[in-house]
Design a protein around this motif. Structure first.
Motif, PDB file in Angstrom:
ATOM      1  N   LEU A 178      53.833  26.418 -16.339  1.00 58.99           N
ATOM      2  CA  LEU A 178      53.720  27.731 -15.781  1.00 58.99           C
ATOM      3  C   LEU A 178      54.967  28.011 -14.730  1.00 58.99           C
ATOM      4  O   LEU A 178      55.488  27.326 -13.751  1.00 58.99           O
ATOM      5  N   SER A 179      55.515  29.169 -15.128  1.00 56.80           N
ATOM      6  CA  SER A 179      56.560  29.830 -14.055  1.00 56.80           C
ATOM      7  C   SER A 179      56.059  31.293 -13.619  1.00 56.80           C
ATOM      8  O   SER A 179      55.817  32.094 -14.475  1.00 56.80           O
ATOM      9  N   PRO A 180      56.081  31.549 -12.259  1.00 54.63           N
ATOM     10  CA  PRO A 180      55.690  32.803 -11.766  1.00 54.63           C
ATOM     11  C   PRO A 180      56.894  33.924 -11.605  1.00 54.63           C
ATOM     12  O   PRO A 180      58.079  33.176 -11.203  1.00 54.63           O
ATOM     13  N   ALA A 181      56.782  35.129 -11.765  1.00 55.67           N
ATOM     14  CA  ALA A 181      57.632  36.213 -11.318  1.00 55.67           C
ATOM     15  C   ALA A 181      57.597  36.423  -9.953  1.00 55.67           C
ATOM     16  O   ALA A 181      56.969  35.828  -9.232  1.00 55.67           O
ATOM     17  N   ASN A 182      58.139  37.388  -9.364  1.00 55.36           N
ATOM     18  CA  ASN A 182      58.224  38.030  -8.062  1.00 55.36           C
ATOM     19  C   ASN A 182      57.383  39.192  -7.912  1.00 55.36           C
ATOM     20  O   ASN A 182      57.640  39.708  -6.723  1.00 55.36           O
ATOM     21  N   ASP A 183      56.485  39.341  -8.678  1.00 54.39           N
ATOM     22  CA  ASP A 183      55.693  40.613  -8.740  1.00 54.39           C
ATOM     23  C   ASP A 183      54.298  40.589  -8.302  1.00 54.39           C
ATOM     24  O   ASP A 183      53.490  41.611  -8.780  1.00 54.39           O
ATOM     25  N   LEU A 184      53.836  39.752  -7.283  1.00 56.02           N
ATOM     26  CA  LEU A 184      52.717  39.459  -6.884  1.00 56.02           C
ATOM     27  C   LEU A 184      52.342  40.891  -6.153  1.00 56.02           C
ATOM     28  O   LEU A 184      52.864  41.382  -5.136  1.00 56.02           O
ATOM     29  N   GLU A 185      51.082  41.355  -6.435  1.00 55.76           N
ATOM     30  CA  GLU A 185      50.493  42.450  -5.752  1.00 55.76           C
ATOM     31  C   GLU A 185      49.096  41.991  -5.474  1.00 55.76           C
ATOM     32  O   GLU A 185      48.471  41.452  -6.117  1.00 55.76           O
ATOM     33  N   PHE A 186      48.527  42.475  -4.306  1.00 55.91           N
ATOM     34  CA  PHE A 186      47.103  42.100  -4.065  1.00 55.91           C
ATOM     35  C   PHE A 186      46.114  43.539  -4.495  1.00 55.91           C
ATOM     36  O   PHE A 186      46.009  44.334  -3.675  1.00 55.91           O
ATOM     37  N   ARG A 187      45.725  43.283  -5.709  1.00 54.82           N
ATOM     38  CA  ARG A 187      45.087  44.405  -6.343  1.00 54.82           C
ATOM     39  C   ARG A 187      43.327  44.160  -6.421  1.00 54.82           C
ATOM     40  O   ARG A 187      42.605  44.917  -6.525  1.00 54.82           O
ATOM     41  N   TYR A 188      43.223  42.791  -6.750  1.00 53.72           N
ATOM     42  CA  TYR A 188      41.883  42.416  -7.316  1.00 53.72           C
ATOM     43  C   TYR A 188      41.288  41.359  -6.298  1.00 53.72           C
ATOM     44  O   TYR A 188      42.037  40.904  -5.393  1.00 53.72           O
ATOM     45  N   GLY A 189      40.173  40.707  -6.677  1.00 57.73           N
ATOM     46  CA  GLY A 189      39.927  39.481  -5.984  1.00 57.73           C
ATOM     47  C   GLY A 189      40.375  38.257  -6.255  1.00 57.73           C
ATOM     48  O   GLY A 189      40.644  37.422  -5.417  1.00 57.73           O
ATOM     49  N   VAL A 190      41.228  38.117  -7.209  1.00 51.78           N
ATOM     50  CA  VAL A 190      42.020  37.137  -7.619  1.00 51.78           C
ATOM     51  C   VAL A 190      43.342  37.898  -8.205  1.00 51.78           C
ATOM     52  O   VAL A 190      43.449  38.873  -9.145  1.00 51.78           O
ATOM     53  N   ASN A 191      44.471  37.327  -7.692  1.00 53.68           N
ATOM     54  CA  ASN A 191      45.648  38.026  -7.915  1.00 53.68           C
ATOM     55  C   ASN A 191      46.908  37.006  -8.242  1.00 53.68           C
ATOM     56  O   ASN A 191      46.971  35.900  -7.680  1.00 53.68           O
ATOM     57  N   ALA A 192      47.590  37.147  -9.132  1.00 51.40           N
ATOM     58  CA  ALA A 192      48.838  36.321  -9.572  1.00 51.40           C
ATOM     59  C   ALA A 192      49.953  37.564  -9.917  1.00 51.40           C
ATOM     60  O   ALA A 192      49.696  38.479 -10.582  1.00 51.40           O
ATOM     61  N   PRO A 193      51.149  37.001 -10.095  1.00 47.89           N
ATOM     62  CA  PRO A 193      52.437  37.570 -10.771  1.00 47.89           C
ATOM     63  C   PRO A 193      52.203  37.502 -12.099  1.00 47.89           C
ATOM     64  O   PRO A 193      51.444  37.115 -12.819  1.00 47.89           O
ATOM     65  N   THR A 194      53.599  38.125 -12.705  1.00 47.04           N
ATOM     66  CA  THR A 194      53.560  37.727 -14.213  1.00 47.04           C
ATOM     67  C   THR A 194      53.931  36.233 -14.201  1.00 47.04           C
ATOM     68  O   THR A 194      54.481  35.772 -13.266  1.00 47.04           O
ATOM     69  N   LEU A 195      53.358  35.751 -15.245  1.00 45.56           N
ATOM     70  CA  LEU A 195      53.465  34.198 -15.655  1.00 45.56           C
ATOM     71  C   LEU A 195      53.850  34.014 -16.857  1.00 45.56           C
ATOM     72  O   LEU A 195      53.573  34.458 -17.899  1.00 45.56           O
ATOM     73  N   ARG A 196      54.948  32.882 -17.145  1.00 44.41           N
ATOM     74  CA  ARG A 196      55.283  32.391 -18.264  1.00 44.41           C
ATOM     75  C   ARG A 196      54.635  30.989 -18.558  1.00 44.41           C
ATOM     76  O   ARG A 196      54.890  30.236 -17.518  1.00 44.41           O
TER      77      ARG A 196
END
Length: 466
Positions: free
Chosen positions: A439-457
């Motif tokens: 798993l590799s994450p991008a830098n676009d994390l936003e807090f919109r939901y109860g569980v949040n994650a950025p774009t993931l590869r």
């Protein structure tokens, strides 16, 4: 619950809203229940009182289809007689109902089976300070304001070129909270508000029809995305999905859009739930302390985030809550525990007890997020010659015991580092342990939901097509 197709119903007046915010009667009731349980013979007891009020409006084609309001208070009493436990609940306490409810609960506990792990939380772990998490919006919107939000979202969605019809738009607001009293001396309460806006847009007709949606939710209305942006994004997503193709079965990198990447965090945390570990039904049961991800990965559960959708100042047993890195530098550091599962595993509760009025406490998460990485989403996919960008997941084909993963999906095909045409009716499959490792994450994390994650590869998943 009161339902009406007309917009005539109203949210509480200012004085009625003040009454809803006053939990003193619920606190008194919970205290009386605990005292009555002790008089009836309980060795220990706790009482939960839950308040909820909500108003929602749904519109379609500019007209209100439904305006719905619900309101109610519910109470639950848990009693312990030795190592035997019983839980009873009601939403109707009459003048003599407290004593009768307590007597019934104690009678039930006396014939319940022994359970060596039941019991109230250790008093030394109880919360004594309740931080201000700014969970309550002081402004309660009128029904007319909810209508305005929903209509504005629908108008914006229909204005997107290519959108043929509305699947409906909605707006809602509510207040919820709880009071907890225990026979060990804990007495706490909290209230939180909620606001939401959503819109569904449709493109095409018949078998060629595609639809997509967007929504926003927050504790304070000022933190919502604008209704127009919700509608516009729903329309743009629906148009982009039109005319999907099928692909051949292959093994390629898969990139998860932020609105579905949080599901991977959910699978991890579900497997780290202490109840699953105690039952030996988790693929992570022997992996505490092990490296599951790359060292740059951290997954945080934070019940104390200001204005967090799932924030609260104490857990359902009154235990003080704290920010916890479930994954730190890629390693699994902790299970999510309430008192009973902690005792069963020979550990100490992590303050993750959740409870309804008719159930005993069980472990659960609060505000979860996977921390952002360094690359932009474009940089994350720029070297992918052939791959799949997922925007929607279908079904729940994840085996929590084995870690096997298979989900129906739709999204877009990636060619030479670019997102190209829409894709539907495929499955993506792999094993969660292997997926976590790559798993590799991008830098676009936003807090919109109860569980949040950025774009993931994720590397090397099987995409099942035609």
């Amino acid at each position: 619950m009161i339902s009406s197709p007309s917009p005539a119903s109203k949210l509480p007046s200012k004085s009625a809203t003040s009454d809803l915010l006053d939990q003193s009667a619920l606190s008194t009731l919970a205290q009386r229940l605990v005292e009555a349980a002790r008089r009836a013979g309980a060795d220990a007891a706790d009482a939960v009182a839950v308040r909820g009020v909500s108003q929602g409006v749904e519109v379609r084609d500019g007209r209100v289809e439904e305006s719905e309001r619900s309101e109610g208070d519910d109470v639950g009493l848990r009693v312990l007689v030795g190592r035997r436990q019983a839980v009873v609940s009601t939403n109707d306490i009459s003048s003599d109902g407290v004593a009768k409810l307590a007597e019934r609960a104690v009678a039930m506990a006396r014939v319940a089976p022994d359970d060596q792990y039941v019991g109230l939380a250790d008093p030394s772990l109880l919360a004594h300070q309740f931080p201000d998490l700014d969970m309550l919006d002081p402004v309660t919107p009128s029904v007319a304001e909810l209508e305005r939000r929903a209509v504005e979202a629908e108008v914006a969605g229909l204005a997107v070129k290519g959108v043929t019809k509305s699947g409906g738009a909605s707006a809602s607001a509510g207040i919820g909270g709880m009071v907890l009293v225990t026979s060990t001396g804990f007495h706490g309460s909290y209230l939180r508000s909620s606001h939401g806006i959503s819109m569904t847009a449709i493109v095409g007709d018949g078998t060629a029809m595609e639809r997509d949606y967007d929504y926003t939710s927050a504790q304070h209305a000022s933190d919502l995305a604008s209704p127009a942006s919700v509608g516009r994004k729903a329309g743009e997503r629906a148009v982009a999905r039109f005319g999907p193709r099928k692909v051949e079965t292959c093994k390629v990198p898969v990139v998860y859009d932020p609105r579905v990447s949080n599901s991977l965090v959910g699978h991890l945390v579900g497997a780290a739930n202490g109840a699953s570990i105690a039952r030996k039904t988790s693929f992570l049961r022997d992996r505490l302390g092990q490296q599951l991800f790359n060292k740059n990965i951290r997954i945080i559960d934070d019940p104390l985030r200001v204005r967090g959708l799932r924030s609260q100042p104490f857990d359902a047993e009154g235990v003080a809550v704290r920010k916890l890195a479930i994954i730190d530098e890629g390693a699994l550091t902790s299970w999510l525990l309430d008192s009973a599962t902690a005792r069963e595993l020979g550990l100490i509760t992590t303050g993750h007890a959740h409870r309804g009025v008719s159930s005993s406490p069980s472990p659960g998460s609060y505000n979860l997020h996977l921390e952002a990485g360094q690359p932009t989403p474009a940089e994350l996919i720029c070297d992918i010659k052939q791959g799949f960008y997922v925007t929607d997941l279908i079904g729940s084909g994840v085996n929590g015991v084995t870690g096997d993963y298979s989900r129906g999906a739709s999204g877009f095909w990636i060619e030479n580092g670019e997102i190209t045409y829409a894709v539907s009716e495929v499955t993506i499959a792999g094993h969660l342990i292997e997926m976590f490792r790559s798993l590799s994450p991008a830098n676009d994390l936003e807090f919109r939901y109860g569980v949040n994650a950025p774009t993931l590869r994720i590397e090397g998943l099987t995409v099942g097509g035609r």
